[in-house]
Scaffold this active site. Structure first.
Site: not given
Ligand code: RNT
Ligand code: ZN
Length: 411
Positions: A180, A220, A222, A253, A256, A280, A288, A290, A320
């Site tokens: 990523w 990955e 986004k 993810d 994303h 993720h 995003d 998290d 994640d």
């Molecule tokens: C960031 C991505 C990525 C990170 C990690 C720390 O938007 O989701 O995967 O969160 O690699």
């Molecule tokens: Zn991620």
């Protein structure tokens, strides 16, 4: 038969086989919930499209503290666990300050291997760290117009592929390497293709030669990040095509995508073409964000797609999220347990019966069945699973006691 077993049996569901199946599904747990994604290699603070918010006491500040917290957190997590590491968690020892990320080797991760073995983990997954570093120029890494910036990050990527091969061998299980990058622009770009062509070239170099037996590379995408709102180089279309053409894996993810795009729907779309799909699992709140993974509808849908498509070995589940506003260990455990709950929930559904109704076009009966199974005594099966794993629901008390004994001392 116990009451809950009878209730499920009435729908043709065997709770015993669900519990057994759950024990066997590995979940890769991110190390970075413990220290707000800061790592050990000197960055000190986060930069590059991701952000942790909150200032709860007790962040792990070094390897010893992070190990102690992982030990505590993992001891409260049921099921089969892998550890997901970022390159920035290298244990540099006497190399600290002398070498940069383009020269890390397996040696710098051996202490992690020893630790993971001591905890009886299933393996380690790995991530190059393309952020929080002075060699990000104008927010760009693998897509930078500067040849020297790109080369530095390409070398980092290559080192990570080498490290991952050793990590895979150390456990006799392939290591997922997820790429990523934060590259993108805050405002309207003057060139959208150029950065993507440079990223494509960089990826080609990183992936030119890697150990196909022990390394599973993934990319990955986004949709946007903080400070890169207008354009992301590694978009969904870019990476999905890259992965398809180069025989590597996509990592989805679920924070994303646009808020009305669902990863649960993307999993079966990719399973039609790929041997593997990596995830993720997070909880997006508007952007995003998290947030800590909770036992919610989209998580259940994701788990259903994994279970009912017989894809527990094809979908590589990783977590994640990073929350610094509450006790970090509680956050860690709650997210992992939510994933486990969702998988158990999905394992307890009468999928064949539901699929049959769909195929017969009996959508009335399908709706009835889908609604009725929602009120089955899921909590009883979950408690039984925890009991067999030597655990119970009393996470908070354990966390509070660790907080007062250990975390409060970190000032
Ligand atoms: C960031 C991505 C990525 C990170 C990690 C720390 O938007 O989701 O995967 O969160 O690699
Ligand atoms: Zn991620």
């Amino acid at each position: 038969m116990k009451e809950y077993q009878k209730a499920y049996a009435a729908f043709g569901v065997d709770t015993e086989s669900a519990i057994e199946a759950l024990k066997d599904i590995p979940v890769s747990i991110h190390c970075w919930q413990g220290d707000d994604v800061i790592g050990f290699d000197g960055a000190g603070s986060l930069s590059g499209g991701i952000q942790t918010t909150g200032n709860y006491m007790g962040r792990a500040r070094n390897f010893e503290e992070l190990k102690a917290d992982i030990r505590e957190a993992f001891s409260l997590m049921p099921g089969k666990k892998r550890l997901n590491l970022h390159a920035s968690y290298a244990i540099l020892g006497e190399d600290a300050g002398k070498i940069d990320r383009d020269r890390y080797t397996f040696k710098h991760f051996i202490p992690w291997v020893e630790f993971a073995k001591e905890l009886g983990l299933d393996g380690i997954d790995f991530n190059p760290t393309f952020f929080a570093h002075p060699n990000m120029k104008d927010g760009l890494t693998l897509s930078s117009p500067s040849k020297s910036v790109r080369s530095f990050w390409v070398e980092h990527g290559k080192r990570c592929m080498e490290i991952a091969a050793e990590l895979g061998k150390a456990f006799g299980k392939p290591c997922l390497v997820n790429i990523w990058i934060p590259d993108g622009f805050k405002d309207v770009p003057a060139d959208r293709l150029g950065p993507r062509m440079r990223l494509k070239g960089s990826l080609d170099e990183i992936l030119k030669d890697y150990d196909r037996e022990w390394v599973i590379p993934a990319v990955e995408s986004k949709v946007f990040g903080i400070g890169v709102e207008s354009y992301t180089v590694g978009s969904n279309e870019f990476y999905q095509n890259y992965a398809a053409k180069n025989g590597i894996c996509c990592l989805l993810d679920n924070g994303h995508y646009h808020p009305l795009e669902y990863v649960s729907d993307k999993i079966p779309a990719l399973l039609a073409f790929y041997d593997r799909v990596a995830l993720h699992v997070t909880r997006g709140v508007r952007w995003d964000s998290d947030h800590v993974v909770l036992f919610e509808d989209e998580l259940k849908e994701i788990a259903k797609e994994i279970v009912r498509n017989d894809a527990t070995k094809k979908v590589l589940i990783g977590l994640d999220y990073f929350d610094a506003s509450i006790n970090r260990i509680f956050a860690w455990v709650t997210g992992q347990r939510s994933m486990q709950k969702a998988l158990l929930y999905a394992l307890l559904l009468p999928h064949d019966a539901m699929r049959k109704l769909q195929d017969e076009g009996d959508f009335t009966a399908l709706m009835d069945l889908q609604e009725r199974v929602k009120t089955l005594p899921f909590g009883d099966v979950w408690e039984e699973y925890l009991r067999r794993e030597g655990l119970n629901e009393d996470v908070l008390a354990r966390v509070r006691s660790y907080e007062s004994k250990v975390l409060k001392e970190r000032v």
